[in-house]
Design a protein around this motif. Structure first.
Motif: not given
Length: 170
Positions: A39-43, A55, A20, A57-58
């Motif tokens: 919160k780490h998100t992968c779109v 990648d 991460e 970050w929200s």
């Protein structure tokens, strides 16, 4: 020999876990001091011929001042963290800057309730700088007052220079 087995699908390669990424630095709220959680998100976006994973970050758990802060954010910024940090820095400069007196009448502004909204406004006796169109919070009102003071001061300085130029040519 292992490459031959892999080539023949006899031995599967071990999956490699992607670590991460390091979280970015998030500015605290300049009003209350709370920092939003990340919160780490992968779109994943599917384009006509390829798949693109991004990648991001929200921001989660914002404070109550999020709307006021984001009113100072740049319009076309797509990254949430960068938008938040830029808005916080702009709001800090607006809060920290002292309210100047009106360049037209030289008075310090007084705070009065606005009849149209519940947001207080800054007013001087000449009402030269008064304008309340589309101002959503008190920080924007202060920023607008400072902006209009600087603009009127620039206009006055330009008029003095123009008068000097006209006086020198005659």
């Amino acid at each position: 020999m292992n490459w031959l087995k892999r080539l023949l699908r006899l031995e599967e390669p071990e999956p490699v876990e992607k670590p991460e990424p390091e979280p970015p630095v998030v500015e605290p709220c300049p009003i209350c001091g709370l920092t939003p959680k990340l919160k780490h998100t992968c779109v994943t976006r599917n384009y006509p011929y390829y798949c693109l994973g991004e990648d991001t970050w929200s921001l989660l758990e914002w404070c109550d001042h999020g709307e006021s802060i984001l009113s100072f954010a740049p319009l076309f910024e797509s990254d949430d963290v960068q938008k938040w940090n830029t808005a916080c820095q702009r709001l800090k400069t607006t809060i920290d800057e002292p309210i100047p007196e009106c360049p037209a009448c030289g008075e310090k502004p007084v705070v009065q309730p606005d009849l149209e909204s519940d947001i207080p406004q800054l007013v001087c006796s000449c009402n030269e700088l008064l304008s309340n169109y589309e101002i959503a919070n008190i920080y924007q009102r202060k920023g607008e007052w400072i902006y209009r003071c600087k603009a009127l001061k620039r206009k006055q300085d330009n008029m003095k220079e123009l008068k000097q130029l006209i006086g020198e040519t005659q």
